[in-house]
Scaffold this active site. Structure first.
Site, PDB file in Angstrom:
ATOM      1  N   SER A  30     -61.115 111.611  30.284  1.00 15.59           N
ATOM      2  CA  SER A  30     -62.118 110.601  29.860  1.00 15.59           C
ATOM      3  C   SER A  30     -62.527 109.809  31.204  1.00 15.59           C
ATOM      4  CB  SER A  30     -61.508 109.557  28.788  1.00 15.59           C
ATOM      5  OG  SER A  30     -61.380 110.255  27.656  1.00 15.59           O
ATOM      6  N   PRO A  31     -63.820 109.380  31.048  1.00 10.92           N
ATOM      7  CA  PRO A  31     -64.081 108.330  32.078  1.00 10.92           C
ATOM      8  C   PRO A  31     -63.464 107.049  31.934  1.00 10.92           C
ATOM      9  CG  PRO A  31     -65.688 108.444  30.312  1.00 10.92           C
ATOM     10  CD  PRO A  31     -64.909 109.451  29.783  1.00 10.92           C
ATOM     11  N   CYS A  50     -62.787 103.344  33.995  1.00  8.15           N
ATOM     12  CA  CYS A  50     -63.065 102.625  35.144  1.00  8.15           C
ATOM     13  C   CYS A  50     -62.079 102.033  36.107  1.00  8.15           C
ATOM     14  CB  CYS A  50     -63.742 101.435  34.664  1.00  8.15           C
ATOM     15  SG  CYS A  50     -65.274 101.394  33.692  1.00  8.15           S
ATOM     16  N   ALA A  52     -67.868 105.053  34.165  1.00  9.09           N
ATOM     17  CA  ALA A  52     -69.097 104.128  33.990  1.00  9.09           C
ATOM     18  C   ALA A  52     -69.801 104.178  35.339  1.00  9.09           C
ATOM     19  CB  ALA A  52     -69.070 103.282  33.084  1.00  9.09           C
ATOM     20  N   GLN A  58     -70.566 109.623  34.111  1.00  8.62           N
ATOM     21  CA  GLN A  58     -71.126 108.809  33.277  1.00  8.62           C
ATOM     22  C   GLN A  58     -72.121 107.792  33.763  1.00  8.62           C
ATOM     23  OE1 GLN A  58     -68.822 105.628  30.988  1.00  8.62           O
ATOM     24  NE2 GLN A  58     -68.842 107.138  29.257  1.00  8.62           N
ATOM     25  N   TYR A  67     -72.696  98.366  25.713  1.00  8.67           N
ATOM     26  CA  TYR A  67     -73.336  98.348  26.960  1.00  8.67           C
ATOM     27  C   TYR A  67     -74.932  98.485  26.622  1.00  8.67           C
ATOM     28  CZ  TYR A  67     -68.841  98.695  29.154  1.00  8.67           C
ATOM     29  OH  TYR A  67     -67.498  98.322  29.324  1.00  8.67           O
ATOM     30  N   ARG A  69     -72.613 109.464  25.159  1.00 13.84           N
ATOM     31  CA  ARG A  69     -71.459 108.708  24.699  1.00 13.84           C
ATOM     32  C   ARG A  69     -71.923 107.775  23.741  1.00 13.84           C
ATOM     33  NH1 ARG A  69     -65.623 106.683  26.946  1.00 13.84           N
ATOM     34  NH2 ARG A  69     -64.817 108.419  25.796  1.00 13.84           N
ATOM     35  N   GLY A  84     -57.439 109.854  28.224  1.00 10.91           N
ATOM     36  CA  GLY A  84     -57.320 108.935  29.260  1.00 10.91           C
ATOM     37  C   GLY A  84     -55.980 108.689  29.611  1.00 10.91           C
ATOM     38  N   ARG A  85     -55.549 107.689  28.794  1.00 11.52           N
ATOM     39  CA  ARG A  85     -54.206 106.982  29.029  1.00 11.52           C
ATOM     40  C   ARG A  85     -53.016 108.082  29.013  1.00 11.52           C
ATOM     41  NH1 ARG A  85     -54.798 102.502  24.603  1.00 11.52           N
ATOM     42  NH2 ARG A  85     -56.147 104.022  23.991  1.00 11.52           N
TER      43      ARG A  85
END
Length: 367
Positions: free
Chosen positions: A22-23, A25, A57, A99, A182, A230, A327-328
Site C-alpha cells: 500500500s502507499p 506516507c 501520495a 500515487q 483529498y 483509489r 501496509g501495516r
C-alpha cells in the site's frame, strides 16, 4: 486454480503475484525530493517478494502535498530520486507504481507525530489550501479557497504533467488518489462539495473533475501502462455522504475513460473524531472491492486489516478482488509474501524472492 501467487497482467504489465504494498506516507522528503529513507523503506519490500508496490501520495503541486515533508512530482528535478525507487523494485522483478495526489483542504498540515493538524497560517511553512467549496476540514482549520473553473483546469494539467514525469522515472503504473478527503474525493462527496456549477450538485457533476483527470492522465501515459484510481467507497458517515450506491457508478464511469483498477478504501472526508458507522477489524473493507468488481466489471484491490496469508489468499481465490494491498503488516514483516506462501501450502516459495534470500529463509525455517 487462481490463488495469491498467480501472476496477473494488466495492459502491458505482469505482476508476479497479487500482493501489493500500500502507499504509505513517510513524511521524509526535502522539498519534495526522495531521501535515503525512502530508498531504505522501499528496499526491504522489494526484497520481500511482493508483486508490486505503490509509492506514497506524491504531490502534483507544492500546495498539493499533505505536509511540507511529503514527496513531490511537480518538478522535473524530482524524477531522478523517484527513478532510484523504481530501479530497486525492478531489480527484484516487482512492478512499481506511484500515487499522484492533491491534498486539497487537508494540505498544509503537520505529520502525525507532530499532531497531524493544520499548520498555523502565520507559520512560514503554511500555504493556502483549496477545495471545491469554502468549507474547512474542521472548524479549527483554515477556510480553503474555492477553486474557479480555470483553476480546476490548471490542476488537471498538473496531474498530466506529473503523470508524464512518472513515465520518465520508469514507473510501471500510476494511481490517481481520489480518496481520504483529498481534493478529488472532496469534489465527489456531497459532504464537502456545495457548488452549484458543472462541478457540483448532482452526482454526475460531482464526479466530473475525477473523470476529467482520469481521462487526461490516460491520454498522457502509454497505452501499455495500467491506470489505478483509489476511491473512498463510502464516507463512513451514518446517514450522509457517499455509499457504495454512489461509488459503483463512479467506478463504471472511470472504467469508461480508461481506468483499469479501483483501489477500494474508505473515509477521510471528516476528522477521525467522527469514526462513522463501520467497525474496523480483519478485512473490514474487502466487501467494497467485491461489490465494485462484480457490479462495475472492473478489477479491484482490497485493502484494510489484511494480515494473514490464508486471509489474503481467500480474497483472490473467492474472486472478491484482483489484488490485496498490505501496509501495516508489511511494515511489521517485509517477508509477508514468504509467510503467506507457506501458509497456503507452497513449500518452497523461491519464485517470490531473490534466490539467495529465499535460500536463507528456507534454511532458517524450522522443519
Amino acid at each position: 486454480m487462481v490463488n495469491l501467487f498467480t501472476p496477473l497482467t494488466l495492459r502491458g504489465v505482469t505482476f508476479k503475484n497479487r500482493i501489493l504494498v500500500s502507499p504509505m506516507c513517510q513524511y521524509a522528503a526535502v522539498d519534495g525530493h526522495v531521501t535515503d529513507w525512502h530508498i531504505e523503506h522501499h528496499g526491504r519490500f522489494a526484497l520481500g517478494g511482493v508483486g508490486g508496490a505503490l509509492v506514497e501520495a506524491t504531490g502534483i503541486l507544492p500546495e498539493g502535498r499533505i505536509t511540507p515533508d511529503c514527496l513531490g512530482i511537480w518538478d522535473d528535478a524530482h524524477v531522478a530520486g523517484l527513478a532510484r525507487i523504481v530501479a530497486g523494485y525492478h531489480r527484484q522483478g516487482a512492478a512499481i507504481g506511484i500515487q499522484l495526489s492533491h491534498a486539497g483542504r487537508k494540505g498544509s498540515s503537520t505529520p502525525p507525530w507532530d499532531g497531524g493538524w493544520a499548520i498555523p497560517a502565520d507559520d512560514p511553512r503554511a500555504w493556502q489550501t483549496v477545495a471545491p467549496s469554502a468549507i474547512p476540514y474542521h472548524e479549527d482549520w483554515p477556510v480553503p479557497h474555492a477553486l474557479s473553473i480555470d483553476e480546476i483546469a490548471g490542476i488537471t494539467a498538473a496531474f498530466v504533467a506529473a503523470a508524464k514525469r512518472a513515465v520518465a522515472a520508469g514507473f510501471d503504473f500510476v494511481e490517481i488518489h481520489g480518496a481520504h478527503g483529498y481534493l478529488l474525493h472532496s469534489f465527489v462527496s456531497p459532504v464537502s462539495n456545495e457548488r452549484t456549477d458543472a462541478y457540483g450538485g448532482t452526482a454526475e457533476n460531482r464526479m466530473r473533475f475525477s473523470l476529467e483527470v482520469a481521462s487526461a492522465v490516460r491520454a498522457a501515459i502509454p497505452d501499455t501502462m495500467p491506470l489505478f484510481y483509489r476511491a473512498s467507497c463510502i464516507d463512513r458517515i451514518e446517514g450522509a455522504g457517499l455509499t457504495l450506491d454512489d461509488t459503483v457508478p463512479l467506478a463504471i464511469a472511470l472504467k469508461g475513460v480508461g481506468v483499469d483498477l479501483i483501489d477500494c478504501s474508505a473515509g477521510g472526508v471528516l476528522v477521525r473524531t467522527n469514526p462513522g458507522h463501520i467497525k474496523e477489524g480483519p478485512g473490514f473493507q474487502i466487501g467494497f472491492a467485491d461489490r465494485i468488481r462484480r457490479e462495475a466489471g472492473i478489477a479491484t484491490m482490497a485493502v484494510g486489516g489484511i494480515t494473514e496469508g490464508r486471509q489474503a489468499d481467500a480474497v483472490i481465490t473467492e474472486g472478491k478482488a484482483d489484488f490485496v494491498a498490505i501496509g501495516r503488516e508489511m511494515l511489521s514483516d517485509s517477508n509477508f509474501p514468504y509467510r503467506a506462501a507457506l501458509a497456503i501450502g507452497i513449500e518452497k516459495p523461491a519464485f517470490a524472492l531473490p534466490l539467495r534470500y529465499a535460500f536463507y529463509l528456507q534454511f532458517r525455517e524450522p522443519a
